[in-house]
Design a protein around this motif. Structure first.
Motif, PDB file in Angstrom:
ATOM      1  N   HIS A 112      16.839 -42.414 -24.996  1.00 57.16           N
ATOM      2  CA  HIS A 112      17.357 -41.065 -25.191  1.00 57.16           C
ATOM      3  C   HIS A 112      17.006 -40.558 -26.594  1.00 57.16           C
ATOM      4  CE1 HIS A 112      19.969 -37.584 -24.759  1.00 57.16           C
ATOM      5  NE2 HIS A 112      20.562 -37.901 -25.896  1.00 57.16           N
ATOM      6  N   ALA A 113      17.170 -41.421 -27.605  1.00 57.47           N
ATOM      7  CA  ALA A 113      16.828 -41.035 -28.980  1.00 57.47           C
ATOM      8  C   ALA A 113      15.334 -40.738 -29.100  1.00 57.47           C
ATOM      9  CB  ALA A 113      17.231 -42.147 -29.952  1.00 57.47           C
ATOM     10  N   ALA A 114      14.510 -41.554 -28.435  1.00 53.45           N
ATOM     11  CA  ALA A 114      13.064 -41.333 -28.472  1.00 53.45           C
ATOM     12  C   ALA A 114      12.693 -40.011 -27.802  1.00 53.45           C
ATOM     13  CB  ALA A 114      12.348 -42.490 -27.790  1.00 53.45           C
ATOM     14  N   HIS A 115      13.399 -39.695 -26.707  1.00 51.43           N
ATOM     15  CA  HIS A 115      13.148 -38.423 -26.006  1.00 51.43           C
ATOM     16  C   HIS A 115      13.487 -37.244 -26.918  1.00 51.43           C
ATOM     17  CE1 HIS A 115      12.834 -35.536 -22.733  1.00 51.43           C
ATOM     18  NE2 HIS A 115      14.044 -35.068 -23.067  1.00 51.43           N
ATOM     19  N   GLU A 116      14.614 -37.342 -27.636  1.00 47.57           N
ATOM     20  CA  GLU A 116      14.996 -36.267 -28.553  1.00 47.57           C
ATOM     21  C   GLU A 116      14.001 -36.150 -29.710  1.00 47.57           C
ATOM     22  OE1 GLU A 116      19.002 -36.773 -29.895  1.00 47.57           O
ATOM     23  OE2 GLU A 116      19.854 -35.908 -28.063  1.00 47.57           O
ATOM     24  N   ALA A 117      13.475 -37.276 -30.157  1.00 43.79           N
ATOM     25  CA  ALA A 117      12.493 -37.265 -31.242  1.00 43.79           C
ATOM     26  C   ALA A 117      11.091 -36.897 -30.765  1.00 43.79           C
ATOM     27  CB  ALA A 117      12.466 -38.634 -31.923  1.00 43.79           C
ATOM     28  N   LYS A 118      10.921 -36.817 -29.428  1.00 44.82           N
ATOM     29  CA  LYS A 118       9.625 -36.506 -28.807  1.00 44.82           C
ATOM     30  C   LYS A 118       8.559 -37.526 -29.212  1.00 44.82           C
ATOM     31  CE  LYS A 118      10.672 -31.559 -28.605  1.00 44.82           C
ATOM     32  NZ  LYS A 118      10.275 -30.180 -28.993  1.00 44.82           N
ATOM     33  N   ILE A 119       8.975 -38.811 -29.135  1.00 46.42           N
ATOM     34  CA  ILE A 119       8.078 -39.907 -29.507  1.00 46.42           C
ATOM     35  C   ILE A 119       7.999 -40.903 -28.346  1.00 46.42           C
ATOM     36  CG2 ILE A 119       7.823 -41.920 -31.035  1.00 46.42           C
ATOM     37  CD1 ILE A 119       9.052 -40.199 -33.262  1.00 46.42           C
ATOM     38  N   ASP A 120       6.792 -41.314 -28.002  1.00 49.96           N
ATOM     39  CA  ASP A 120       6.571 -42.288 -26.939  1.00 49.96           C
ATOM     40  C   ASP A 120       6.760 -43.695 -27.509  1.00 49.96           C
ATOM     41  OD1 ASP A 120       5.809 -43.791 -24.792  1.00 49.96           O
ATOM     42  OD2 ASP A 120       3.697 -43.183 -24.824  1.00 49.96           O
ATOM     43  N   ILE A 121       7.760 -44.416 -27.015  1.00 46.32           N
ATOM     44  CA  ILE A 121       8.028 -45.764 -27.531  1.00 46.32           C
ATOM     45  C   ILE A 121       7.581 -46.846 -26.558  1.00 46.32           C
ATOM     46  CG2 ILE A 121       9.957 -45.014 -28.985  1.00 46.32           C
ATOM     47  CD1 ILE A 121      11.844 -46.134 -26.798  1.00 46.32           C
ATOM     48  N   ASN A 122       6.841 -46.499 -25.533  1.00 43.38           N
ATOM     49  CA  ASN A 122       6.390 -47.492 -24.554  1.00 43.38           C
ATOM     50  C   ASN A 122       5.456 -48.531 -25.173  1.00 43.38           C
ATOM     51  OD1 ASN A 122       7.806 -46.466 -22.305  1.00 43.38           O
ATOM     52  ND2 ASN A 122       6.251 -44.868 -22.030  1.00 43.38           N
ATOM     53  N   GLN A 123       4.848 -48.184 -26.313  1.00 47.28           N
ATOM     54  CA  GLN A 123       3.954 -49.128 -26.984  1.00 47.28           C
ATOM     55  C   GLN A 123       4.715 -50.218 -27.727  1.00 47.28           C
ATOM     56  OE1 GLN A 123       1.911 -47.405 -30.460  1.00 47.28           O
ATOM     57  NE2 GLN A 123       3.338 -45.666 -30.348  1.00 47.28           N
ATOM     58  N   TYR A 124       6.036 -50.024 -27.919  1.00 49.90           N
ATOM     59  CA  TYR A 124       6.817 -50.966 -28.699  1.00 49.90           C
ATOM     60  C   TYR A 124       7.585 -51.938 -27.800  1.00 49.90           C
ATOM     61  CZ  TYR A 124       6.030 -47.383 -32.275  1.00 49.90           C
ATOM     62  OH  TYR A 124       5.451 -46.481 -33.119  1.00 49.90           O
ATOM     63  N   GLU A 125       7.733 -53.156 -28.293  1.00 51.38           N
ATOM     64  CA  GLU A 125       8.566 -54.134 -27.597  1.00 51.38           C
ATOM     65  C   GLU A 125      10.025 -53.696 -27.681  1.00 51.38           C
ATOM     66  OE1 GLU A 125       9.775 -58.895 -27.872  1.00 51.38           O
ATOM     67  OE2 GLU A 125       8.096 -58.101 -29.060  1.00 51.38           O
ATOM     68  N   LEU A 126      10.752 -53.778 -26.570  1.00 49.50           N
ATOM     69  CA  LEU A 126      12.155 -53.364 -26.543  1.00 49.50           C
ATOM     70  C   LEU A 126      12.998 -54.474 -25.912  1.00 49.50           C
ATOM     71  CD1 LEU A 126      13.491 -49.845 -25.577  1.00 49.50           C
ATOM     72  CD2 LEU A 126      14.761 -51.923 -25.065  1.00 49.50           C
ATOM     73  N   ILE A 127      14.015 -54.921 -26.645  1.00 44.04           N
ATOM     74  CA  ILE A 127      14.922 -55.951 -26.154  1.00 44.04           C
ATOM     75  C   ILE A 127      16.267 -55.294 -25.861  1.00 44.04           C
ATOM     76  CG2 ILE A 127      16.088 -58.121 -26.683  1.00 44.04           C
ATOM     77  CD1 ILE A 127      13.755 -58.776 -28.570  1.00 44.04           C
ATOM     78  N   ASP A 128      16.653 -55.294 -24.612  1.00 42.57           N
ATOM     79  CA  ASP A 128      17.880 -54.629 -24.180  1.00 42.57           C
ATOM     80  C   ASP A 128      19.090 -55.511 -24.489  1.00 42.57           C
ATOM     81  OD1 ASP A 128      19.631 -52.852 -23.043  1.00 42.57           O
ATOM     82  OD2 ASP A 128      19.170 -53.411 -20.965  1.00 42.57           O
ATOM     83  N   VAL A 129      19.990 -54.991 -25.335  1.00 41.59           N
ATOM     84  CA  VAL A 129      21.209 -55.702 -25.729  1.00 41.59           C
ATOM     85  C   VAL A 129      22.378 -54.757 -25.536  1.00 41.59           C
ATOM     86  CG1 VAL A 129      22.393 -56.879 -27.623  1.00 41.59           C
ATOM     87  CG2 VAL A 129      19.926 -57.094 -27.402  1.00 41.59           C
ATOM     88  N   ASP A 130      23.511 -55.290 -25.083  1.00 41.02           N
ATOM     89  CA  ASP A 130      24.641 -54.450 -24.680  1.00 41.02           C
ATOM     90  C   ASP A 130      25.336 -53.726 -25.829  1.00 41.02           C
ATOM     91  OD1 ASP A 130      24.256 -55.041 -22.036  1.00 41.02           O
ATOM     92  OD2 ASP A 130      25.667 -56.724 -22.023  1.00 41.02           O
ATOM     93  N   HIS A 131      25.389 -54.342 -27.001  1.00 37.81           N
ATOM     94  CA  HIS A 131      26.174 -53.743 -28.083  1.00 37.81           C
ATOM     95  C   HIS A 131      25.546 -54.072 -29.451  1.00 37.81           C
ATOM     96  CE1 HIS A 131      27.665 -57.861 -28.410  1.00 37.81           C
ATOM     97  NE2 HIS A 131      28.060 -57.773 -27.143  1.00 37.81           N
ATOM     98  N   THR A 132      26.064 -53.428 -30.492  1.00 40.53           N
ATOM     99  CA  THR A 132      25.497 -53.570 -31.831  1.00 40.53           C
ATOM    100  C   THR A 132      25.597 -54.994 -32.351  1.00 40.53           C
ATOM    101  OG1 THR A 132      26.023 -51.265 -32.346  1.00 40.53           O
ATOM    102  CG2 THR A 132      25.617 -52.730 -34.209  1.00 40.53           C
ATOM    103  N   HIS A 133      26.737 -55.638 -32.115  1.00 41.07           N
ATOM    104  CA  HIS A 133      26.905 -57.020 -32.592  1.00 41.07           C
ATOM    105  C   HIS A 133      25.826 -57.924 -32.011  1.00 41.07           C
ATOM    106  CE1 HIS A 133      28.916 -60.621 -34.042  1.00 41.07           C
ATOM    107  NE2 HIS A 133      28.821 -61.134 -32.818  1.00 41.07           N
ATOM    108  N   GLY A 134      25.542 -57.756 -30.730  1.00 46.18           N
ATOM    109  CA  GLY A 134      24.495 -58.553 -30.102  1.00 46.18           C
ATOM    110  C   GLY A 134      23.120 -58.250 -30.677  1.00 46.18           C
ATOM    111  N   ALA A 135      22.866 -56.974 -30.994  1.00 44.29           N
ATOM    112  CA  ALA A 135      21.576 -56.581 -31.582  1.00 44.29           C
ATOM    113  C   ALA A 135      21.405 -57.189 -32.969  1.00 44.29           C
ATOM    114  CB  ALA A 135      21.480 -55.061 -31.638  1.00 44.29           C
ATOM    115  N   ILE A 136      22.501 -57.214 -33.736  1.00 42.00           N
ATOM    116  CA  ILE A 136      22.455 -57.825 -35.069  1.00 42.00           C
ATOM    117  C   ILE A 136      22.170 -59.322 -34.946  1.00 42.00           C
ATOM    118  CG2 ILE A 136      23.859 -58.446 -37.082  1.00 42.00           C
ATOM    119  CD1 ILE A 136      25.291 -55.754 -36.768  1.00 42.00           C
TER     120      ILE A 136
END
Length: 365
Positions: A112-136
């Protein structure tokens, strides 16, 4: 010089003889100007003129980016990039050849943030994590396992990330205490200025101040300053036993003499005005190799450091980058206001990682 050579009252004319002389007393321009003289006094309202300030035509940060590009990009663990400006900042840094981003967080919010920024992020690796603590936790684990060379705070809070970084067995702690170094391009100062610590150690004891100082010296050398000049700041220029920062400053200077701090030229305690202005220091009879030429300002505590950095940003129009030093990997902690300054911070991280690798692991510095 201009001389009234002739008057012609019948036509209200005045002839002026004009002459311009250079520094060698040579006439470079000469001639006459005929002026129509007013017949009555002319009054005009006073005009308020705009303020004009002379500034450098170039950024002091440009060289850091050029040098960092030659070294190569770092894999960057980006925590919760759920705001358009964060996406924009990492995309610019990637386009500059400084980072290879790994986006860690809630997949839907990141897209959603990438859509608002009008930037294609498909080239980047993305790791899906449920919450901020898990991302940290995931970003720190990747840093510990050498899968990421830099961490970008992104949408996590500073306090939450710091708590995780400072865990002894699962964090990013190394031999020295961690500290934050802000690098400022102040228009009224001749060179880049490093101010530390402005984020991490609220009321550091002497041992921690030693680490803060050494971290900053190593960092300055990574930026190309062979013998950085370090001013240990306090509220007074003499030792006052009721003001602990003055005693600590004197102790740090003695530690440098004894080799407990190495690579820099230290002096303190010093007040801010004496460090920046040679004239003020001379008027007080203070003689020091760092006055008017400091590369590093070591603050007595985080509160003072944060205030000074913000004052220079909003009152002196400084541009500020920076990163966490002394951790297993560099960490970009500051809130992203200017996406281009985030790119500078990535460049600083590359230079610091390269320097530490060469100095401590390869012994080539």
């Amino acid at each position: 010089k201009v001389i009234a050579a002739e008057k012609k009252p019948e036509k209200n004319r005045v002839i002026f003889s004009c002459e311009c002389i250079n520094q060698k007393n040579e006439i470079v321009i000469e001639g006459q100007a005929e002026v129509i003289a007013p017949t009555k006094k002319i009054r005009r309202p006073k005009t308020v003129l705009p303020q004009i300030a002379l500034r450098r035509s170039h950024s002091l940060f440009a060289d850091y980016i050029v040098r960092a590009k030659k070294i190569g990009a770092l894999r960057a663990a980006v925590i919760q990039p759920i705001h358009p400006k964060i996406i924009e900042a990492i995309d610019i840094a990637h386009a500059a050849g400084l980072i290879d981003p790994i986006l860690i967080g809630q997949k839907e919010r990141i897209h959603h943030a990438a859509h608002e920024a009008k930037i294609d992020i498909n080239q980047y690796e993305l790791i899906d994590v449920d919450h901020t603590h898990g991302a940290i936790s995931k970003s720190i684990l990747m840093a510990r396992e050498d899968e990421a060379g830099i961490i970008i705070r992104g949408g996590a809070t500073r306090e939450e990330l710091l708590r995780a970084m400072q865990k002894h067995e699962k964090g990013l702690l190394m031999e020295n205490a961690m500290s934050y170094a802000a690098v400022l391009d102040v228009p009224t100062y001749a060179k880049a200025l490093i101010i530390t610590d402005t984020y991490i150690n609220a009321e550091p004891i002497l041992e921690v101040k030693r680490d803060i100082t050494q971290n900053a010296i190593d960092f300055a050398q990574a930026l190309g300053i062979e013998w950085p000049k370090v001013a240990i700041l306090s509220g007074a220029d003499t030792i006052n036993y009721s003001m602990r920062s003055t005693v600590d400053a004197a102790a740090l200077c003695k530690m440098a003499e004894r080799g407990q701090i190495h690579g820099g030229i230290l002096d303190g305690p010093l007040t801010f005005d004496n460090v920046i202005s040679i004239e003020v220091a001379k008027s007080k009879g203070i003689v020091s190799p760092v006055i008017g030429d400091a590369d590093i300002l070591v603050m007595p505590n985080v509160e003072t450091g944060a205030i000074v950095v913000k004052q220079l940003e909003y009152l002196a129009e400084s541009r500020n980058a920076g990163l966490v030093l002394g951790a297993r990997v560099p960490v970009l902690m500051s809130h992203i206001n200017d996406v281009n300054l985030s790119t500078v911070s990535c460049a600083l991280a590359i230079l610091n990682v390269d320097y530490i690798k060469r100095k401590y692991h390869e012994g080539n510095v």
